[in-house]
Design a protein around this motif. Structure first.
Motif, PDB file in Angstrom:
ATOM      1  N   GLU A 302      -9.581   8.831  71.627  1.00  0.00           N
ATOM      2  CA  GLU A 302      -8.240   8.249  71.582  1.00  0.00           C
ATOM      3  C   GLU A 302      -8.239   6.892  72.282  1.00  0.00           C
ATOM      4  O   GLU A 302      -8.705   6.770  73.415  1.00  0.00           O
ATOM      5  N   ILE A 304      -5.979   2.796  72.398  1.00  0.00           N
ATOM      6  CA  ILE A 304      -4.666   2.243  72.723  1.00  0.00           C
ATOM      7  C   ILE A 304      -3.604   2.805  71.790  1.00  0.00           C
ATOM      8  O   ILE A 304      -3.827   2.959  70.580  1.00  0.00           O
ATOM      9  N   ASN A 305      -2.459   3.162  72.351  1.00  0.00           N
ATOM     10  CA  ASN A 305      -1.345   3.775  71.621  1.00  0.00           C
ATOM     11  C   ASN A 305      -1.730   5.078  70.934  1.00  0.00           C
ATOM     12  O   ASN A 305      -1.092   5.490  69.956  1.00  0.00           O
ATOM     13  N   GLY A 306      -2.786   5.735  71.433  1.00  0.00           N
ATOM     14  CA  GLY A 306      -3.197   7.010  70.875  1.00  0.00           C
ATOM     15  C   GLY A 306      -3.961   6.916  69.570  1.00  0.00           C
ATOM     16  O   GLY A 306      -4.300   7.934  68.965  1.00  0.00           O
ATOM     17  N   PRO A 368     -11.721   6.923  77.628  1.00  0.00           N
ATOM     18  CA  PRO A 368     -11.133   7.560  76.431  1.00  0.00           C
ATOM     19  C   PRO A 368     -11.502   9.038  76.369  1.00  0.00           C
ATOM     20  O   PRO A 368     -12.617   9.427  76.727  1.00  0.00           O
ATOM     21  N   GLU A 371      -9.451  13.985  71.363  1.00  0.00           N
ATOM     22  CA  GLU A 371      -8.062  14.324  71.044  1.00  0.00           C
ATOM     23  C   GLU A 371      -7.732  15.749  71.476  1.00  0.00           C
ATOM     24  O   GLU A 371      -6.660  16.014  72.024  1.00  0.00           O
ATOM     25  N   SER A 374      -7.246  15.680  75.123  1.00  0.00           N
ATOM     26  CA  SER A 374      -6.067  14.881  75.464  1.00  0.00           C
ATOM     27  C   SER A 374      -4.795  15.702  75.305  1.00  0.00           C
ATOM     28  O   SER A 374      -3.889  15.644  76.140  1.00  0.00           O
ATOM     29  N   LEU A 385       0.360  10.159  79.052  1.00  0.00           N
ATOM     30  CA  LEU A 385       0.432   9.263  77.892  1.00  0.00           C
ATOM     31  C   LEU A 385       0.518   7.789  78.282  1.00  0.00           C
ATOM     32  O   LEU A 385       0.263   6.917  77.451  1.00  0.00           O
ATOM     33  N   ARG A 387      -1.493   6.233  79.981  1.00  0.00           N
ATOM     34  CA  ARG A 387      -2.846   5.681  79.886  1.00  0.00           C
ATOM     35  C   ARG A 387      -3.066   4.968  78.548  1.00  0.00           C
ATOM     36  O   ARG A 387      -3.917   4.096  78.434  1.00  0.00           O
ATOM     37  N   HIS A 388      -2.316   5.374  77.533  1.00  0.00           N
ATOM     38  CA  HIS A 388      -2.536   4.863  76.181  1.00  0.00           C
ATOM     39  C   HIS A 388      -1.916   3.492  75.934  1.00  0.00           C
ATOM     40  O   HIS A 388      -2.058   2.950  74.838  1.00  0.00           O
TER      41      HIS A 388
END
Length: 451
Positions: A302, A304-306, A368, A371, A374, A385, A387-388
């Motif tokens: 995962e 940036i922005n997931g 990272p 998923e 996460s 979240l 972190r994203h």
């Protein structure tokens, strides 16, 4: 998808100004003193003082008087720095056309500065580059803000309506304060304005957390006698109206974003050229001799922005069906002897510099995660979240602080997230350098959790 603001405007303005400065010097200067070192010096010096003075930080509510102030400070320091070059490198020389060069730079850039300012105002007046706003809580101050949004179209705000504890028979009334979150989830909202006289501290905290998660700017409409935190800054609209701005995170400033990106590209290119160019053929031979399979192990992580991306590593395990589901543990039988060495020295992470060069990762940032892991961590850590909102990194503050490798208890992931969020909120270029140096030292000293 949330729209992006015109984040390229400031870099474009700076680029145009540099072109003007260099062009004037080229055509007016005494050719004897026209050289790469001088042009580089004045260009870099211009960018440095503009960064320190905030020369390009002109907002939609900035007044003309503020433009004059910025121009005065910028040119005063620029002229001093300009002549300092000759004092150090050309002492005793008589340079022709100095006055003409400086006057030309001052006049043209000043004129252009005001042209930019009024063109953007006109552009917003015509309904472009708008920021959609909502107001939460109705009192005299918030009514003045709403009146301003309606009457000053050149500021570029599109007012959607207000939320209140009291029910109003008004088409601008959007619902109760509790319905704000549902409305924002279903509509495009760029800014939320909250009245501090109407909302409780707990309500403000809840809205602030929601705004951070949704990447929405939060503005606080204050009481006249309020004492404010250092994490807030005052903005004046139309000279008389005051709001509190919840300060942006470092990565929300375009100049910080580009500084970090340029460093990432240069640093990763350095690693390609001086490390991976000779190391990869050696590792390919050693890894292939011990176990079957490719040198490079690819795994979805995962970012940036997931958003998922393909993360690269030197393969350190035998081929197995649990690689995408289970982290390596101490004395893990899947890890090869060569793989153990790669993990202990963190050399298995080196291919991620390809991810950095391509823009999926940064040299420094939160690590990272898979998923599946996460989703599990989100249940245990409230701010996970967050972190994203930045690119993941090859190394990070949590890793150099002792939190790397296997996660054995809930406090491990909570401490990592705590340090990741501290890094995001307090980022600086020198913090990145410090983390990189500490990472290199840890490689030579060895780390207990590197397995």
């Amino acid at each position: 998808m949330k729209k992006r603001f015109s984040y390229l405007i400031r870099p474009l303005k700076a680029l145009v100004d540099l072109i003007i400065i260099n062009t004037i010097v080229y055509f007016v200067y005494d050719k004897e003193y026209l050289n790469f070192s001088f042009l580089s010096y004045i260009s870099i010096y211009w960018l440095l003082i503009s960064r320190v003075l905030g020369f390009y930080k002109v907002y939609r509510f900035t007044k003309v008087l503020r433009i004059f102030t910025l121009l005065g400070k910028q040119f005063t320091l620029f002229i001093l720095g300009y002549f300092a070059y000759f004092g150090v490198f050309r002492e005793g020389d008589v340079i022709n056309n100095q006055f003409l060069i400086l006057v030309s730079i001052i006049l043209i850039i000043s004129l252009l500065k005001f042209i930019w300012y009024f063109l953007l105002k006109r552009y917003r007046y015509l309904g472009n580059n708008l920021r959609t706003t909502i107001v939460i809580g109705i009192d005299d101050s918030s009514k003045n803000i709403i009146k301003l949004f309606k009457s000053k179209s050149n500021l570029g705000y599109k007012y959607l309506g207000f939320f209140s504890k009291k029910v109003y028979k008004n088409k601008e009334y959007l619902g109760s304060i509790e319905s704000v979150f549902e409305y924002v989830n279903q509509n495009m909202v760029d800014q939320i304005y909250c009245s501090l006289t109407i909302l409780s501290q707990e309500e403000i905290k809840k809205i602030n957390k929601f705004a951070i998660d949704k990447n929405i700017e939060l503005k606080l409409i204050p009481n006249a006698s309020e004492l404010y935190s250092k994490n807030q800054s005052v903005e004046y609209y139309d000279d008389t109206l005051m709001v509190l701005n919840v300060n942006k995170l470092p990565f929300e400033f375009a100049e910080n974003f580009y500084t970090k990106r340029v460093f990432d590209i240069l640093f990763s290119f350095f690693v390609f050229l001086f490390v991976l160019s000779w190391l990869m053929p050696i590792l390919w031979l050693l890894v292939k001799l011990e176990s079957k399979g490719p040198l490079i192990f690819k795994q979805k992580r995962e970012g940036i922005n997931g958003k998922e991306f393909m993360c690269y590593k030197f393969r350190s395990m035998k081929i197995n069906k649990f690689a995408d589901k289970v982290h390596a543990t101490k004395n893990d039988t899947r890890v090869t002897k060569m793989g153990a060495f790669l993990r202990r020295t963190s050399m298995d992470e080196l291919p991620q510099f390809f991810n950095v060069f391509m823009g999926d990762m940064s040299v420094v940032g939160p690590r990272p995660h898979l998923e599946i892991l996460s989703l599990e961590y989100q249940k245990d850590v409230d701010d996970y979240l967050k972190r994203h909102i930045v690119k993941p990194g090859i190394t990070g503050l949590a890793q150099v602080s002792g939190y790397r490798g296997e996660i054995r208890k809930a406090s491990d992931i909570k401490n990592r997230v705590r340090l990741d969020i501290f890094y995001i909120e307090n980022w600086s270029f020198f913090l990145d350098i410090k983390i990189i140096i500490k990472t290199i030292l840890n490689v030579f000293n060895g780390e207990e959790n590197a397995y």
